[in-house]
Design a protein around this motif. Sequence first.
Motif, PDB file in Angstrom:
ATOM      1  N   VAL A 190     120.144 -51.190  44.270  1.00  0.00           N
ATOM      2  CA  VAL A 190     120.179 -49.587  44.104  1.00  0.00           C
ATOM      3  C   VAL A 190     120.839 -49.034  43.872  1.00  0.00           C
ATOM      4  CG1 VAL A 190     120.815 -47.927  46.324  1.00  0.00           C
ATOM      5  CG2 VAL A 190     119.083 -50.100  46.709  1.00  0.00           C
ATOM      6  N   ASN A 191     121.577 -48.029  43.181  1.00  0.00           N
ATOM      7  CA  ASN A 191     122.330 -47.182  42.473  1.00  0.00           C
ATOM      8  C   ASN A 191     122.776 -47.779  41.698  1.00  0.00           C
ATOM      9  OD1 ASN A 191     122.516 -45.037  44.410  1.00  0.00           O
ATOM     10  ND2 ASN A 191     123.189 -46.207  45.518  1.00  0.00           N
ATOM     11  N   MET A 192     121.992 -48.647  40.790  1.00  0.00           N
ATOM     12  CA  MET A 192     122.092 -49.377  39.133  1.00  0.00           C
ATOM     13  C   MET A 192     121.426 -49.405  38.169  1.00  0.00           C
ATOM     14  SD  MET A 192     124.221 -52.790  41.241  1.00  0.00           S
ATOM     15  CE  MET A 192     125.829 -52.972  42.430  1.00  0.00           C
ATOM     16  N   ARG A 193     121.758 -49.896  37.078  1.00  0.00           N
ATOM     17  CA  ARG A 193     121.356 -49.257  35.723  1.00  0.00           C
ATOM     18  C   ARG A 193     119.875 -50.346  36.145  1.00  0.00           C
ATOM     19  NH1 ARG A 193     121.411 -53.164  31.176  1.00  0.00           N
ATOM     20  NH2 ARG A 193     118.806 -52.593  30.883  1.00  0.00           N
ATOM     21  N   PRO A 194     118.601 -49.650  36.110  1.00  0.00           N
ATOM     22  CA  PRO A 194     117.614 -50.376  35.842  1.00  0.00           C
ATOM     23  C   PRO A 194     117.455 -51.715  34.862  1.00  0.00           C
ATOM     24  CG  PRO A 194     117.596 -48.516  34.350  1.00  0.00           C
ATOM     25  CD  PRO A 194     118.539 -48.922  34.562  1.00  0.00           C
ATOM     26  N   LEU A 195     115.879 -52.489  35.098  1.00  0.00           N
ATOM     27  CA  LEU A 195     116.038 -53.598  35.296  1.00  0.00           C
ATOM     28  C   LEU A 195     114.984 -53.443  33.744  1.00  0.00           C
ATOM     29  CD1 LEU A 195     114.750 -55.964  38.484  1.00  0.00           C
ATOM     30  CD2 LEU A 195     116.884 -55.506  37.919  1.00  0.00           C
ATOM     31  N   ARG A 196     114.711 -52.613  33.957  1.00  0.00           N
ATOM     32  CA  ARG A 196     113.271 -52.613  32.216  1.00  0.00           C
ATOM     33  C   ARG A 196     114.717 -52.241  30.601  1.00  0.00           C
ATOM     34  NH1 ARG A 196     111.034 -48.817  35.815  1.00  0.00           N
ATOM     35  NH2 ARG A 196     108.277 -48.857  35.633  1.00  0.00           N
ATOM     36  N   LEU A 240     103.361 -59.476  45.935  1.00  0.00           N
ATOM     37  CA  LEU A 240     104.393 -59.045  44.555  1.00  0.00           C
ATOM     38  C   LEU A 240     105.182 -60.200  44.831  1.00  0.00           C
ATOM     39  CD1 LEU A 240     104.681 -57.763  41.653  1.00  0.00           C
ATOM     40  CD2 LEU A 240     105.725 -55.662  43.608  1.00  0.00           C
ATOM     41  N   THR A 241     105.920 -61.066  44.771  1.00  0.00           N
ATOM     42  CA  THR A 241     107.114 -61.640  44.821  1.00  0.00           C
ATOM     43  C   THR A 241     108.309 -60.751  44.549  1.00  0.00           C
ATOM     44  OG1 THR A 241     107.290 -63.121  43.147  1.00  0.00           O
ATOM     45  CG2 THR A 241     106.031 -63.772  45.870  1.00  0.00           C
ATOM     46  N   LEU A 242     109.784 -61.346  45.390  1.00  0.00           N
ATOM     47  CA  LEU A 242     110.861 -60.469  44.876  1.00  0.00           C
ATOM     48  C   LEU A 242     110.998 -60.957  43.675  1.00  0.00           C
ATOM     49  CD1 LEU A 242     112.899 -58.513  45.360  1.00  0.00           C
ATOM     50  CD2 LEU A 242     114.433 -60.791  46.149  1.00  0.00           C
ATOM     51  N   ASP A 243     110.720 -62.086  42.888  1.00  0.00           N
ATOM     52  CA  ASP A 243     111.427 -62.623  41.634  1.00  0.00           C
ATOM     53  C   ASP A 243     110.645 -62.287  40.831  1.00  0.00           C
ATOM     54  OD1 ASP A 243     113.342 -64.109  42.569  1.00  0.00           O
ATOM     55  OD2 ASP A 243     112.700 -65.458  43.037  1.00  0.00           O
ATOM     56  N   THR A 244     108.774 -62.206  40.731  1.00  0.00           N
ATOM     57  CA  THR A 244     107.988 -62.089  39.880  1.00  0.00           C
ATOM     58  C   THR A 244     107.678 -60.156  39.382  1.00  0.00           C
ATOM     59  OG1 THR A 244     106.218 -61.344  41.844  1.00  0.00           O
ATOM     60  CG2 THR A 244     106.373 -63.886  40.117  1.00  0.00           C
ATOM     61  N   PHE A 245     108.472 -59.925  40.924  1.00  0.00           N
ATOM     62  CA  PHE A 245     108.803 -58.258  40.320  1.00  0.00           C
ATOM     63  C   PHE A 245     109.804 -57.468  39.256  1.00  0.00           C
ATOM     64  CE2 PHE A 245     111.637 -55.007  42.406  1.00  0.00           C
ATOM     65  CZ  PHE A 245     111.063 -53.580  42.132  1.00  0.00           C
ATOM     66  N   ARG A 246     111.181 -58.574  40.314  1.00  0.00           N
ATOM     67  CA  ARG A 246     112.687 -58.493  38.677  1.00  0.00           C
ATOM     68  C   ARG A 246     112.073 -59.176  37.294  1.00  0.00           C
ATOM     69  NH1 ARG A 246     116.919 -61.080  43.301  1.00  0.00           N
ATOM     70  NH2 ARG A 246     117.190 -59.005  44.586  1.00  0.00           N
ATOM     71  N   MET A 247     111.505 -59.951  36.898  1.00  0.00           N
ATOM     72  CA  MET A 247     111.106 -60.270  35.872  1.00  0.00           C
ATOM     73  C   MET A 247     109.752 -59.106  35.707  1.00  0.00           C
ATOM     74  SD  MET A 247     112.164 -62.967  35.043  1.00  0.00           S
ATOM     75  CE  MET A 247     110.971 -63.088  33.234  1.00  0.00           C
ATOM     76  N   LEU A 248     109.100 -58.552  36.163  1.00  0.00           N
ATOM     77  CA  LEU A 248     107.557 -57.644  35.792  1.00  0.00           C
ATOM     78  C   LEU A 248     108.460 -56.959  35.223  1.00  0.00           C
ATOM     79  CD1 LEU A 248     104.575 -55.901  36.409  1.00  0.00           C
ATOM     80  CD2 LEU A 248     105.054 -55.825  37.876  1.00  0.00           C
TER      81      LEU A 248
END
Length: 641
Positions: A190-196, A240-248
């Motif tokens: 939250v409030n940090m840079r996007p993962l994309r 949608l698991t947390l880890d696959t969400f982050r990799m997505l």
Amino acid sequence: MAQNNIPVSEIYWSLSDKADKKFNRIRDSPFHARNRNDDYFNKVFKVYTQLWKFQQENRQKLVEAGVKRWEIGEIASRIAQLYYGQYLRTSEASYLLESYVFYEAILSREYFKEGSMQEINIANKQLRCIVRFLIVCLILNRKEMVHQMFNQLKLSVEEYKRFFQENDFKEWRQVVQEIVRFLKADTASVNMRPLRYSLILDSLLDSLPNVGSFEARRGLKLRDAILSSYHHNEVKFMELTLDTFRMLQCLEWEPSGSFYRASGRPNNENGSNMGQNGASLTNCISYSEDITDPTLPPNPRKAILYHPAVTHFISVLATTCEELPPDGVLLIYLSASGKIGKTFPLPSSSGTYMNSPENTGGSSHDVESDAHPTSSLSFPLDSPSSSVHNKGNRENRNSGFLWLGSRGNEGLNCLYPSDLIPFTRRPLFVIIDSDSSQAFKAIHGAEKGEPVTLLLSPSSPYSAVDSSRHPSGSQFTLFLTAPLQAFCHLLGLSGSNIDMDKYNKAEQFLNLSLNDWGSTLAASDTLDPAWAQVLYDPFLRRLILRFIFCRAVIACYAPTFRNKDFLPDCLPHLPESVSPLTTASQTVVFQIAQVFDVANHFIFSDLPENIHAIDKLTTIRVPDTHEADLGSEMCFAFKKL
């Protein structure tokens, strides 16, 4: 002339029935087949366009004929599902945008609200619509809308439970608990840079020197990715698991427009100014400016597999390899346990963990592990002495696997390294996040045509944080998708107690350091051709550079210092110039640790004498030196934990 005599309601129901049949067919088609359903999607969409336009033009007559408001909402919901399904097939952000617009319009106009108090079936439609919109908002990173929809879902479940007393809505209450756990686990971002991948925040291709090898000139691009996670009781939302969400998220482009501005809301009740997608044309244009950017390349296509059977995973892998473009590379992300029947603690809504009878610990998802260094590690890590060509070690690794099952036959539910070897006829970039990741070293040297690049998690990840308070998924995956957040989590720093000025300063320095590592790799004469041919793909390069940072941090971290069980590994080996205990690598870790005042948690064996804190540097650059004595036993420790 004959059609003019047909009642409007009959034409409507005929179109509706035709649309439903086509919708059911495309809904049941697989998401991983490249371009196989594009023609049929266009046919389905054409039918729904006709249906939507017809109900717009004849709304009053249809209402008089008995068409309910929720039935109009059902049409819009189907169109939103069509767009979301096409996003899953293509990874094109424009489809996700259209789905967002439809769901927001449905909920803001309360198509299902009135009927939901009369029939439980309509109540379930309302709840399903909210949950689907939540998933779309999560992927779009619209956090304010996520929390708004979560609150609406929670209140709606309680309201329907009181209204339909014969139903306890147990399944929906479980969905609410899933969302609570997911959002708590994801609060670190939250409030940090996007993962994309951001052209503004991440390195640019033009900043790298040219690699002169033939492999680099091939210019392979990440075209497809298979993302799969199979852990019992892991943090997830729906499938949608947390880890696959982050990799997505990590494998998509961040739009360069004003993506985070407050979203508008369609306000035309009867849709008189709507386009074929049912949302205001003006509103669609503003949304498109937010997320679509014609200057960006297309996103890599991704197949997300939730708890797949081994046979299903191999089937998807075979199809994807067969359809991979000639200039493409396939990324495989696998996160699973290497022990049969192994389960993991399940966090409750309060943040505490419920014990599982088969929880044995040791995985990256079992963050309650409190391991300590027990063995000494000789550096350099990438020395030939640790080569995977050692016959005895290879035989031991061949016994390793990933457990993709609940219970049952070992061979049926185990994915072995040898299962991937037939597909090495195409370029593969493999990430294994498991306590048995080292077993997949057996792939290296056994390829059938193309060299495989492997990023392997530690066999025993370390976390100094009490997992019951900070469930955060895989440490290794977090380093690959949000490296500075992973650094903070390793040290027990959470979003609530991080100074954002310090965080931004560290982020800027890390970006510069990653760029320098990229330049070092590109200029290296010893860079393996397997890495050279993927170095110029922005997504893969970023994963490689973050892996280097992850390895350097854990190598210098006092509780894991010189313990190979806690270190990630890669094959082929990267050049010595980016080894974790070189002066350059240690300097990066030291500078970032200094920003957060946690340098005393690390052990540095070789730092420049004139090193300064980041805020005292006029020019931030990682020292370019290869003179580190990696085997030195003399360590400079500020202060051990």
